[in-house]
Design a protein around this motif. Structure first.
Motif, PDB file in Angstrom:
ATOM      1  N   THR A  46       0.857  -1.181   0.000  1.00 40.96           N
ATOM      2  CA  THR A  46       0.000   0.000   0.000  1.00 40.96           C
ATOM      3  C   THR A  46       0.892   1.229   0.000  1.00 40.96           C
ATOM      4  O   THR A  46       2.074   1.150   0.375  1.00 40.96           O
ATOM      5  CB  THR A  46      -0.940   0.005   1.222  1.00 40.96           C
ATOM      6  N   GLY A  47       0.358   2.337  -0.452  1.00 40.90           N
ATOM      7  CA  GLY A  47       1.121   3.573  -0.461  1.00 40.90           C
ATOM      8  C   GLY A  47       1.489   4.011   0.938  1.00 40.90           C
ATOM      9  O   GLY A  47       0.705   3.843   1.879  1.00 40.90           O
ATOM     10  N   ASP A  48       2.683   4.570   1.112  1.00 40.23           N
ATOM     11  CA  ASP A  48       3.091   4.956   2.461  1.00 40.23           C
ATOM     12  C   ASP A  48       2.221   6.074   3.016  1.00 40.23           C
ATOM     13  O   ASP A  48       2.134   6.263   4.224  1.00 40.23           O
ATOM     14  CB  ASP A  48       4.575   5.340   2.499  1.00 40.23           C
ATOM     15  N   ARG A  49       1.517   6.821   2.136  1.00 40.95           N
ATOM     16  CA  ARG A  49       0.636   7.895   2.595  1.00 40.95           C
ATOM     17  C   ARG A  49      -0.775   7.398   2.914  1.00 40.95           C
ATOM     18  O   ARG A  49      -1.594   8.164   3.422  1.00 40.95           O
ATOM     19  CB  ARG A  49       0.558   9.001   1.527  1.00 40.95           C
ATOM     20  N   ASN A  50      -1.055   6.127   2.619  1.00 41.22           N
ATOM     21  CA  ASN A  50      -2.386   5.579   2.854  1.00 41.22           C
ATOM     22  C   ASN A  50      -2.480   5.113   4.309  1.00 41.22           C
ATOM     23  O   ASN A  50      -2.394   3.922   4.623  1.00 41.22           O
ATOM     24  CB  ASN A  50      -2.670   4.429   1.890  1.00 41.22           C
ATOM     25  N   ARG A  51      -2.650   6.076   5.208  1.00 45.54           N
ATOM     26  CA  ARG A  51      -2.648   5.777   6.640  1.00 45.54           C
ATOM     27  C   ARG A  51      -3.818   4.880   7.029  1.00 45.54           C
ATOM     28  O   ARG A  51      -3.687   4.023   7.916  1.00 45.54           O
ATOM     29  CB  ARG A  51      -2.684   7.073   7.444  1.00 45.54           C
ATOM     30  N   ALA A  52      -4.973   5.067   6.389  1.00 42.07           N
ATOM     31  CA  ALA A  52      -6.133   4.260   6.744  1.00 42.07           C
ATOM     32  C   ALA A  52      -5.885   2.784   6.454  1.00 42.07           C
ATOM     33  O   ALA A  52      -6.189   1.913   7.283  1.00 42.07           O
ATOM     34  CB  ALA A  52      -7.366   4.752   5.984  1.00 42.07           C
ATOM     35  N   ARG A  62      -2.966   1.300   6.177  1.00 35.51           N
ATOM     36  CA  ARG A  62      -1.913   0.797   7.061  1.00 35.51           C
ATOM     37  C   ARG A  62      -2.469   0.481   8.449  1.00 35.51           C
ATOM     38  O   ARG A  62      -2.096  -0.534   9.056  1.00 35.51           O
ATOM     39  CB  ARG A  62      -0.764   1.807   7.130  1.00 35.51           C
ATOM     40  N   ARG A  63      -3.384   1.308   8.937  1.00 39.49           N
ATOM     41  CA  ARG A  63      -3.991   1.035  10.246  1.00 39.49           C
ATOM     42  C   ARG A  63      -4.850  -0.219  10.189  1.00 39.49           C
ATOM     43  O   ARG A  63      -4.813  -1.053  11.110  1.00 39.49           O
ATOM     44  CB  ARG A  63      -4.843   2.228  10.692  1.00 39.49           C
ATOM     45  N   LEU A  64      -5.633  -0.373   9.106  1.00 38.18           N
ATOM     46  CA  LEU A  64      -6.505  -1.538   9.002  1.00 38.18           C
ATOM     47  C   LEU A  64      -5.689  -2.822   8.967  1.00 38.18           C
ATOM     48  O   LEU A  64      -5.994  -3.784   9.686  1.00 38.18           O
ATOM     49  CB  LEU A  64      -7.382  -1.424   7.752  1.00 38.18           C
ATOM     50  N   PHE A  65      -4.641  -2.851   8.143  1.00 34.60           N
ATOM     51  CA  PHE A  65      -3.854  -4.080   8.046  1.00 34.60           C
ATOM     52  C   PHE A  65      -3.061  -4.340   9.320  1.00 34.60           C
ATOM     53  O   PHE A  65      -2.870  -5.493   9.717  1.00 34.60           O
ATOM     54  CB  PHE A  65      -2.951  -4.029   6.819  1.00 34.60           C
ATOM     55  N   ALA A  66      -2.608  -3.286   9.988  1.00 35.62           N
ATOM     56  CA  ALA A  66      -1.922  -3.481  11.264  1.00 35.62           C
ATOM     57  C   ALA A  66      -2.871  -4.104  12.284  1.00 35.62           C
ATOM     58  O   ALA A  66      -2.495  -5.027  13.029  1.00 35.62           O
ATOM     59  CB  ALA A  66      -1.381  -2.149  11.782  1.00 35.62           C
ATOM     60  N   ALA A  67      -4.114  -3.628  12.313  1.00 33.53           N
ATOM     61  CA  ALA A  67      -5.097  -4.186  13.231  1.00 33.53           C
ATOM     62  C   ALA A  67      -5.409  -5.644  12.891  1.00 33.53           C
ATOM     63  O   ALA A  67      -5.781  -6.426  13.773  1.00 33.53           O
ATOM     64  CB  ALA A  67      -6.379  -3.356  13.202  1.00 33.53           C
ATOM     65  N   ALA A  68      -5.256  -6.006  11.611  1.00 33.20           N
ATOM     66  CA  ALA A  68      -5.512  -7.384  11.177  1.00 33.20           C
ATOM     67  C   ALA A  68      -4.305  -8.289  11.391  1.00 33.20           C
ATOM     68  O   ALA A  68      -4.359  -9.477  11.052  1.00 33.20           O
ATOM     69  CB  ALA A  68      -5.915  -7.404   9.704  1.00 33.20           C
ATOM     70  N   GLY A  69      -3.216  -7.750  11.932  1.00 31.92           N
ATOM     71  CA  GLY A  69      -2.063  -8.577  12.252  1.00 31.92           C
ATOM     72  C   GLY A  69      -0.934  -8.542  11.252  1.00 31.92           C
ATOM     73  O   GLY A  69       0.022  -9.317  11.363  1.00 31.92           O
ATOM     74  N   TYR A  70      -0.997  -7.630  10.268  1.00 32.84           N
ATOM     75  CA  TYR A  70       0.082  -7.526   9.288  1.00 32.84           C
ATOM     76  C   TYR A  70       1.211  -6.666   9.855  1.00 32.84           C
ATOM     77  O   TYR A  70       0.971  -5.649  10.505  1.00 32.84           O
ATOM     78  CB  TYR A  70      -0.424  -6.903   7.982  1.00 32.84           C
ATOM     79  N   GLU A  71       2.430  -7.058   9.569  1.00 31.51           N
ATOM     80  CA  GLU A  71       3.605  -6.297   9.971  1.00 31.51           C
ATOM     81  C   GLU A  71       4.204  -5.621   8.746  1.00 31.51           C
ATOM     82  O   GLU A  71       4.239  -6.205   7.662  1.00 31.51           O
ATOM     83  CB  GLU A  71       4.655  -7.206  10.623  1.00 31.51           C
ATOM     84  N   GLU A  72       4.664  -4.411   8.920  1.00 26.00           N
ATOM     85  CA  GLU A  72       5.295  -3.675   7.824  1.00 26.00           C
ATOM     86  C   GLU A  72       6.741  -4.146   7.702  1.00 26.00           C
ATOM     87  O   GLU A  72       7.601  -3.756   8.487  1.00 26.00           O
ATOM     88  CB  GLU A  72       5.204  -2.174   8.068  1.00 26.00           C
ATOM     89  N   ARG A  73       6.969  -4.972   6.699  1.00 26.94           N
ATOM     90  CA  ARG A  73       8.306  -5.572   6.558  1.00 26.94           C
ATOM     91  C   ARG A  73       9.299  -4.599   5.931  1.00 26.94           C
ATOM     92  O   ARG A  73      10.454  -4.560   6.326  1.00 26.94           O
ATOM     93  CB  ARG A  73       8.205  -6.843   5.707  1.00 26.94           C
TER      94      ARG A  73
END
Length: 281
Positions: free
Chosen positions: A118-124, A126-137
């Motif tokens: 996802t784009g680094d500016r797409n904060r929404a 990034r928050r959704l995937f973080a809440a779903a357990g994804y880590e930013e590799r």
């Protein structure tokens, strides 16, 4: 409340189900409403006819209000993308439930890890995937060489490339329908050895990269890893023609600034996310 896959409610009256070809017009209307240039407009027709795809939609009274796609891109590894939710149904759990439903389908097919970008500016997102357990590799910058590097050198060799790739956990990329033009996977040793033989895996001085064959956009170094100075030497030794694009981790991108590469544009910075999936019971 109707639902499939045993997931908790995504919102009153929301049904999560497998997408079918009959859903294509509704999916395209949703994508077009959110962004007339959405790349999903050119991908869903093919995805809906793939037996190996995991396609899910969220439906309210026969109206598609969300969609999500995933597919294995290597044994045990999947790439997920095009999570779209109608603005009227956001913040009601629809997006997270679509993610969960696709992950369950992938796990049932033997997938152990899912990745997406996802784009680094797409904060929404990034928050959704973080809440779903994804880590930013990785945060990745896409760099394009504007001209030949200052010094012309011999092409990089590949001595020890397989070992280096294993040590760095190199993520390779290949062109496919995707927002940032590449899907990512971690090659197994046999793939790495074949890539060395084909000249796609290059290495120098402790750095290693995955090089795609020349295409309409020239050469593409889709993955690179190693110490900053070694990465710089590796890229400097690549052929000066045709054009070269490098997808480099943000921490390494600065090392290439004096090799003829322009700075990344606002749409050339993206984040690679990863999640280990639990086997379906």
């Amino acid at each position: 409340m109707q639902r499939e896959y045993g997931s908790p409610p995504a919102g009153d009256g929301v049904l999560l189900r497998t997408a079918s070809p009959a859903d294509l017009p509704a999916i395209e209307r949703l994508c077009r409403r959110l962004d007339p240039a959405d790349y999903g407009l050119s991908t869903w027709r093919g995805w809906l006819h793939r037996a190996d795809a995991v396609n899910r939609v969220a439906v309210v009274v026969e109206r598609v209000v969300g969609c999500f796609h995933g597919r294995a891109v290597a044994p045990g590894q999947a790439f997920v993308q095009v999570l779209r939710v109608d603005p009227e149904w956001r913040r009601k759990g629809v997006g997270s439930q679509l993610v969960e439903a696709v992950e369950r389908g992938l796990a049932e097919g033997g997938v152990g890890v899912a990745r997406c970008t996802t784009g680094d500016r797409n904060r929404a997102a990034r928050r959704l995937f973080a809440a779903a357990g994804y880590e930013e590799r990785l945060e990745i910058h896409r760099l394009r060489r504007r001209g030949p590097p200052p010094e012309r050198r011999a092409p990089a060799g590949a001595g020890g490339a397989v070992g280096l790739a294993r040590r760095h956990g190199l993520l390779a990329g290949r062109r496919a329908p995707a927002h940032y033009l590449r899907v990512y996977w971690e090659p197994v040793e046999a793939e790495l050895a074949a890539a060395v033989e084909a000249g796609r895996l290059v290495a120098a001085d402790g750095a290693v990269g995955w090089l795609e064959p020349a295409g309409p956009r020239g050469l593409w170094l889709t993955a690179v890893a190693g110490p900053e100075r070694a990465v710089r030497r590796l890229v400097a030794r690549l052929p000066t023609t045709p054009a070269l694009t490098v997808d480099a981790p943000a921490a390494l991108a600065g090392a290439l600034g004096d090799l003829g590469f322009g700075p990344p544009g606002p749409d050339d910075r993206y984040v690679l996310l990863e999640k280990r999936l639990t086997a379906a019971g």
